[in-house]
Design a protein around this motif. Structure first.
Motif, PDB file in Angstrom:
ATOM      1  N   ASP A   1      76.070  54.090  -6.614  1.00  0.00           N
ATOM      2  CA  ASP A   1      77.420  54.207  -6.054  1.00  0.00           C
ATOM      3  C   ASP A   1      77.439  54.831  -4.660  1.00  0.00           C
ATOM      4  O   ASP A   1      77.916  55.957  -4.460  1.00  0.00           O
ATOM      5  CB  ASP A   1      78.326  55.002  -7.000  1.00  0.00           C
ATOM      6  N   PRO A   2      76.942  54.122  -3.668  1.00  0.00           N
ATOM      7  CA  PRO A   2      76.979  54.630  -2.291  1.00  0.00           C
ATOM      8  C   PRO A   2      78.409  54.676  -1.752  1.00  0.00           C
ATOM      9  O   PRO A   2      79.332  54.118  -2.352  1.00  0.00           O
ATOM     10  CB  PRO A   2      76.141  53.607  -1.529  1.00  0.00           C
ATOM     11  N   ASP A   3      78.573  55.311  -0.594  1.00  0.00           N
ATOM     12  CA  ASP A   3      79.895  55.367   0.041  1.00  0.00           C
ATOM     13  C   ASP A   3      80.311  53.988   0.540  1.00  0.00           C
ATOM     14  O   ASP A   3      81.487  53.614   0.448  1.00  0.00           O
ATOM     15  CB  ASP A   3      79.886  56.349   1.216  1.00  0.00           C
ATOM     16  N   VAL A   4      79.350  53.259   1.091  1.00  0.00           N
ATOM     17  CA  VAL A   4      79.633  51.945   1.690  1.00  0.00           C
ATOM     18  C   VAL A   4      78.516  50.982   1.295  1.00  0.00           C
ATOM     19  O   VAL A   4      77.344  51.344   1.304  1.00  0.00           O
ATOM     20  CB  VAL A   4      79.715  52.022   3.233  1.00  0.00           C
ATOM     21  N   LEU A   5      78.893  49.749   0.954  1.00  0.00           N
ATOM     22  CA  LEU A   5      77.935  48.666   0.738  1.00  0.00           C
ATOM     23  C   LEU A   5      78.232  47.589   1.771  1.00  0.00           C
ATOM     24  O   LEU A   5      79.344  47.065   1.842  1.00  0.00           O
ATOM     25  CB  LEU A   5      78.073  48.087  -0.668  1.00  0.00           C
ATOM     26  N   VAL A   6      77.231  47.248   2.579  1.00  0.00           N
ATOM     27  CA  VAL A   6      77.363  46.211   3.602  1.00  0.00           C
ATOM     28  C   VAL A   6      76.692  44.944   3.076  1.00  0.00           C
ATOM     29  O   VAL A   6      75.529  44.981   2.673  1.00  0.00           O
ATOM     30  CB  VAL A   6      76.710  46.642   4.926  1.00  0.00           C
ATOM     31  N   PHE A   7      77.406  43.830   3.095  1.00  0.00           N
ATOM     32  CA  PHE A   7      76.853  42.574   2.589  1.00  0.00           C
ATOM     33  C   PHE A   7      76.899  41.504   3.666  1.00  0.00           C
ATOM     34  O   PHE A   7      77.482  41.693   4.742  1.00  0.00           O
ATOM     35  CB  PHE A   7      77.589  42.123   1.321  1.00  0.00           C
TER      36      PHE A   7
ATOM     37  N   PRO B   1      84.543  55.101  12.462  1.00  0.00           N
ATOM     38  CA  PRO B   1      84.601  56.383  11.744  1.00  0.00           C
ATOM     39  C   PRO B   1      83.988  56.322  10.346  1.00  0.00           C
ATOM     40  O   PRO B   1      83.307  57.262   9.920  1.00  0.00           O
ATOM     41  CB  PRO B   1      86.106  56.678  11.680  1.00  0.00           C
ATOM     42  N   VAL B   2      84.221  55.237   9.633  1.00  0.00           N
ATOM     43  CA  VAL B   2      83.663  55.114   8.283  1.00  0.00           C
ATOM     44  C   VAL B   2      82.137  55.103   8.334  1.00  0.00           C
ATOM     45  O   VAL B   2      81.463  55.829   7.581  1.00  0.00           O
ATOM     46  CB  VAL B   2      84.197  53.830   7.603  1.00  0.00           C
ATOM     47  N   MET B   3      81.574  54.295   9.213  1.00  0.00           N
ATOM     48  CA  MET B   3      80.113  54.186   9.272  1.00  0.00           C
ATOM     49  C   MET B   3      79.473  55.454   9.827  1.00  0.00           C
ATOM     50  O   MET B   3      78.377  55.846   9.398  1.00  0.00           O
ATOM     51  CB  MET B   3      79.708  52.967  10.094  1.00  0.00           C
TER      52      MET B   3
ATOM     53  N   ARG C   1      75.925  57.907   2.444  1.00  0.00           N
ATOM     54  CA  ARG C   1      75.060  57.004   1.687  1.00  0.00           C
ATOM     55  C   ARG C   1      75.553  55.570   1.890  1.00  0.00           C
ATOM     56  O   ARG C   1      76.598  55.182   1.394  1.00  0.00           O
ATOM     57  CB  ARG C   1      75.040  57.356   0.201  1.00  0.00           C
ATOM     58  N   ILE C   2      74.773  54.781   2.645  1.00  0.00           N
ATOM     59  CA  ILE C   2      75.073  53.376   2.917  1.00  0.00           C
ATOM     60  C   ILE C   2      73.999  52.528   2.233  1.00  0.00           C
ATOM     61  O   ILE C   2      72.815  52.872   2.261  1.00  0.00           O
ATOM     62  CB  ILE C   2      75.082  53.094   4.429  1.00  0.00           C
ATOM     63  N   ALA C   3      74.400  51.433   1.632  1.00  0.00           N
ATOM     64  CA  ALA C   3      73.460  50.481   1.038  1.00  0.00           C
ATOM     65  C   ALA C   3      73.763  49.091   1.579  1.00  0.00           C
ATOM     66  O   ALA C   3      74.859  48.833   2.098  1.00  0.00           O
ATOM     67  CB  ALA C   3      73.551  50.496  -0.486  1.00  0.00           C
ATOM     68  N   THR C   4      72.795  48.199   1.464  1.00  0.00           N
ATOM     69  CA  THR C   4      72.991  46.827   1.935  1.00  0.00           C
ATOM     70  C   THR C   4      72.705  45.845   0.817  1.00  0.00           C
ATOM     71  O   THR C   4      71.972  46.125  -0.126  1.00  0.00           O
ATOM     72  CB  THR C   4      72.065  46.510   3.128  1.00  0.00           C
ATOM     73  N   LEU C   5      73.298  44.678   0.956  1.00  0.00           N
ATOM     74  CA  LEU C   5      73.084  43.574   0.027  1.00  0.00           C
ATOM     75  C   LEU C   5      72.768  42.336   0.855  1.00  0.00           C
ATOM     76  O   LEU C   5      73.635  41.812   1.567  1.00  0.00           O
ATOM     77  CB  LEU C   5      74.337  43.344  -0.829  1.00  0.00           C
ATOM     78  N   ASP C   6      71.526  41.884   0.783  1.00  0.00           N
ATOM     79  CA  ASP C   6      71.080  40.721   1.548  1.00  0.00           C
ATOM     80  C   ASP C   6      71.485  39.460   0.802  1.00  0.00           C
ATOM     81  O   ASP C   6      70.657  38.734   0.249  1.00  0.00           O
ATOM     82  CB  ASP C   6      69.562  40.790   1.757  1.00  0.00           C
TER      83      ASP C   6
ATOM     84  N   GLU D   1      70.124  57.275  10.438  1.00  0.00           N
ATOM     85  CA  GLU D   1      68.765  56.920  10.019  1.00  0.00           C
ATOM     86  C   GLU D   1      68.431  55.466  10.307  1.00  0.00           C
ATOM     87  O   GLU D   1      67.271  55.132  10.550  1.00  0.00           O
ATOM     88  CB  GLU D   1      68.606  57.215   8.524  1.00  0.00           C
ATOM     89  N   ARG D   2      69.460  54.611  10.284  1.00  0.00           N
ATOM     90  CA  ARG D   2      69.258  53.194  10.585  1.00  0.00           C
ATOM     91  C   ARG D   2      70.382  52.718  11.509  1.00  0.00           C
ATOM     92  O   ARG D   2      71.300  52.004  11.092  1.00  0.00           O
ATOM     93  CB  ARG D   2      69.251  52.357   9.303  1.00  0.00           C
ATOM     94  N   PRO D   3      70.321  53.107  12.782  1.00  0.00           N
ATOM     95  CA  PRO D   3      71.419  52.746  13.695  1.00  0.00           C
ATOM     96  C   PRO D   3      71.578  51.250  13.894  1.00  0.00           C
ATOM     97  O   PRO D   3      72.637  50.794  14.331  1.00  0.00           O
ATOM     98  CB  PRO D   3      71.031  53.452  15.004  1.00  0.00           C
ATOM     99  N   GLU D   4      70.544  50.466  13.574  1.00  0.00           N
ATOM    100  CA  GLU D   4      70.667  49.022  13.742  1.00  0.00           C
ATOM    101  C   GLU D   4      71.750  48.430  12.834  1.00  0.00           C
ATOM    102  O   GLU D   4      72.205  47.301  13.065  1.00  0.00           O
ATOM    103  CB  GLU D   4      69.332  48.334  13.459  1.00  0.00           C
ATOM    104  N   ILE D   5      72.179  49.179  11.808  1.00  0.00           N
ATOM    105  CA  ILE D   5      73.252  48.693  10.953  1.00  0.00           C
ATOM    106  C   ILE D   5      74.538  48.509  11.745  1.00  0.00           C
ATOM    107  O   ILE D   5      75.398  47.688  11.395  1.00  0.00           O
ATOM    108  CB  ILE D   5      73.478  49.658   9.751  1.00  0.00           C
TER     109      ILE D   5
END
Length: 744
Positions: free
Chosen positions: A112-118, A191-193, A198-203, A150-154
């Motif tokens: 359960d991260p704060d944000v999931l980027v897909f 502001p959110v990012m 805790r950010i997660a990604t979904l490829d 930690e991963r500014p490329e996001i």
């Protein structure tokens, strides 16, 4: 409490709204609520929402009394949301099948991260589809969670609200909300990012981002584009109130300058009379928020000094365009001069004798040492090491993947021109470029890419949809260079001679790439299984669908691979290989990559040698792929899933009815396919009988010695017993008759 709350603002979208709602409410994942906000839409959007809400209690409709705009409509829906995660979906976009299930699984996996980027794909009004160009950022982020620091490329991804879902408690604690005006996503996403711990990604492509021909609000010429300044001021104010986020000021400062100049450069954004004012306000804000000691990128320095105004900016842009135009003209002039010199050189070299020991190879449009040409090359190195084999590859990246000690040239290079002007033999499984001139005495060996079921060559002339983008007369002009056409049986011989009415000789050689299938033992399959990570003792099912001509882009999801993997059950591994033409498109992102990452299946689309996958598998499930003709040589079960056979036959055309002459059982629905697999009928006596008959009918020349046969007879010119070489192009060429098999 539902897992997802989808907030859906609606304004003048009646033409797209039903498709959007269906894509949400028909998802396999049901634990959702939809808060639809009718933003006082003047069309029928509100009535459509009420209609859907009457038959699905997961949908709640809020009708606003006056138009609030996109941002405030989203704000109006947020207090009604009760889900764990908020998802702000635009009402002209659609979810892909299985998207919410994939999101839910990834959220659980990531804790359960704060944000999931897909991921998403742009779908165009004319039918095209293009995946997000920066999808690799999602894959490279890995399986854990991280911060933007930690991963500014996001933050290089499109900074919009709809390619993410947000933990509702995180949103409420941060007090995030949407402002009025254009570019309302800017003071939300940054502001959110910046704040998310805790950010997660979904490829995985979870959303189809509709590209309208007209009606995109940000492509409308209006003074409302001035709103972008106020939106960035809000983000700077957010940072001012949070000293712990001060590190983001240089990044935001640069991003703001780039964004505003991008708006200014677009011809359809601002009225011409307003551009000077827009530049002035941008420059003032850029200077006001410049971090102390920050280095200014060269392209933004025009904003940093008060000495430069809009006139200087325009002059610099015109100068840049003029410089690029001069460079282009210089390249053209140089290219013409170089072309004349090359023409002279070619004329001189064309009078030199051919190098009778030089063989030039290529496969799959110069993609590497693959297929039939690779098998012939291997055999030539063993049988005739004096022959010099040179591969044509498309670029340096491809060259880096070649096997050790592989001599190669880059397509179009000076070295390429030298070898193609002097070679006596050319071996390819596709046509050579039209610029390659066939010298008298040179021999072109065409291997094809398999035994065809679907129409090819001139037979496509009666199938306008199937030949879309193909120049059939040009194909035939290139095929006129063929001297020899390799065939696997009399059926293939008839088809190729019909499809390509050119002056070549059919060679009943068999398919060199299939020698490994005929000759391989069990050890080869075990090695491939180990490399793919298949557990010991598993039954391996290879699913290899082909492309469809009746759908733009070629992708039609006839089988849900996640469902198929689940229905196969324990003790089975599903290996999926998409058609090569779909490998770099959005098909991989429609869930296949994510299923592979989670271990649900093996995505083997990138495996360079499909023969390895066939050796590693126990069962092939396909539809109309030519792979079935090769797989039949293994004498292993094949199931043909032909639920859209009539549509495929009508659009592409086929030389015979595969449902009547199949190499195994045929399923005409997923229910039938599931029954065949569960009952074990896929490997019964009838399946074996069908397979044997198919192999005898279509694979009669496949005896495991095809590559050797091609080398000895076509490259070395060894005569067949009792026959003299006939006078065909090339000093070593021989007549290829069906009794060639007897000579081996």
């Amino acid at each position: 409490m539902p897992r997802f709350s989808l907030i859906l603002p609606c304004f003048k979208v009646q033409g797209f709204l039903r498709e959007c709602l269906d894509s949400v409410l028909d998802q396999s994942f049901r634990d959702i609520e939809v808060v639809a906000v009718d933003d006082c839409s003047p069309d029928g959007s509100g009535a459509i929402l009420d209609e859907y809400a009457a038959r699905d209690d997961r949908l709640r409709v809020l009708h606003l009394e006056e138009n609030a705009g996109l941002g405030r409509a989203r704000n109006a829906g947020m207090p009604l949301a009760t889900g764990d995660y908020l998802f702000f979906l635009d009402s002209d976009d659609t979810l892909t099948p299985g998207a919410l299930r994939a999101m839910a699984d990834r959220l659980a996996e990531a804790g359960d991260p704060d944000v999931l980027v897909f991921d998403y794909a742009r779908t165009y009004w004319w039918g095209g589809t293009r995946r997000n160009a920066l999808a690799r950022v999602l894959a490279e982020a890995g399986e854990g969670t991280f911060t933007a620091a930690e991963r500014p490329e996001i933050l290089d991804l499109l900074m919009v609200v709809w390619n993410k879902v947000y933990r509702r408690e995180f949103v409420e604690r941060g007090g995030f909300a949407f402002p009025p005006g254009y570019y309302e996503d800017t003071p939300w996403t940054f502001p959110v990012m910046f704040s998310a711990e805790r950010i997660a990604t979904l490829d995985r492509i979870c959303l189809n981002y509709r590209q309208r021909r007209q009606g995109n609000i940000l492509s409308t010429t209006s003074r409302k584009h001035f709103d972008v300044h106020a939106q960035y001021e809000r983000v700077f104010a957010f940072l001012d109130g949070r000293p712990e986020l001060a590190r983001w000021r240089p990044f935001l400062h640069t991003k703001m300058g780039e964004h505003c100049l991008d708006i200014l450069s677009k011809p359809d954004r601002l009225p011409p009379s307003d551009k000077a004012e827009f530049f002035r306000l941008t420059a003032e804000m850029f200077r006001a928020h410049r971090p102390e000691g920050a280095e200014i990128p060269a392209e933004l320095r025009v904003l940093a000094s008060g000495a430069f105004g809009y006139s200087a900016y325009r002059l610099r842009r015109r100068s840049g365009r003029a410089g690029r135009e001069l460079e282009r003209r210089a390249r053209q002039a140089g290219g013409r001069a170089a072309g004349r010199l090359r023409g002279i050189g070619t004329a001189v070299r064309s009078r030199r004798p051919l190098e009778t020991d030089l063989v030039v190879y290529s496969a799959f449009s110069h993609r590497g040492v693959l297929g039939d040409p690779a098998a012939i090359h291997r055999a030539a190195r063993e049988i005739a090491p004096h022959l010099r084999g040179v591969w044509v590859v498309r670029d340096e990246e491809t060259a880096a993947l070649l096997p050790p000690d592989t001599e190669h040239v880059l397509l179009g290079s000076a070295a390429y021109r030298r070898v193609t002007e002097r070679a006596a033999f050319f071996v390819n499984n596709v046509n050579w470029p039209g610029t390659l001139a066939k010298r008298p005495g040179s021999v072109h060996i065409h291997t094809h890419q398999g035994t065809p079921l679907k129409y090819m060559g001139v037979d496509l002339l009666g199938r306008p949809g199937a030949r879309h983008g193909l120049d059939v007369p040009q194909m035939l002009r290139r095929a006129d260079r063929w001297d020899h056409s390799l065939v696997a049986g009399r059926y293939a011989e008839r088809v190729w001679e019909r499809a390509y009415p050119c002056h070549f000789t059919s060679v009943p050689s068999g398919s060199p790439r299939n020698d490994v299938l005929v000759n391989a033992g069990a050890e080869e399959g075990r090695r491939v299984r180990e490399r793919l990570g298949v557990p010991e003792g598993h039954t391996v099912v290879l699913y290899a669908p082909t492309r469809r001509e009746y759908r733009r882009g070629g992708l039609v999801e006839r089988v849900d691979p996640a469902r198929l993997a689940a229905d196969l059950g324990a003790g089975h591994t599903l290996v999926v290989r998409l058609h090569p033409s779909l490998a770099t498109g959005p098909a991989r992102g429609m869930g296949l990559s994510e299923l592979h990452r989670r271990g649900v299946l093996v995505d083997a689309t990138d495996e360079p040698h499909v023969e390895d996958l066939m050796l590693a598998s126990d069962l092939l499930i396909t539809d109309y792929s030519a792979l079935m003709f090769d797989y039949a040589l293994l004498d292993r079960p094949i199931v043909i899933h032909a639920d859209d056979w009539r549509a495929y036959e009508a659009s592409r055309g086929a030389y015979f009815d595969i449902t009547e002459e199949a190499p195994g059982h045929v399923s005409r629905s997923y229910r039938e396919l599931a029954w065949l697999l569960a009952s074990g009928a896929w490997r019964d006596e009838e399946a074996a009988r069908l397979r044997s008959a198919f192999r005898a009918r279509y694979c009669e020349y496949e005896d495991g010695r095809a590559a050797e046969r091609v080398v000895r007879t076509l490259l070395l010119g060894e005569p067949m017993p009792g026959r003299e070489p006939a006078g065909v192009p090339g000093a070593r060429a021989v007549t290829a008759g069906r009794d060639l098999l007897a000579s081996s």
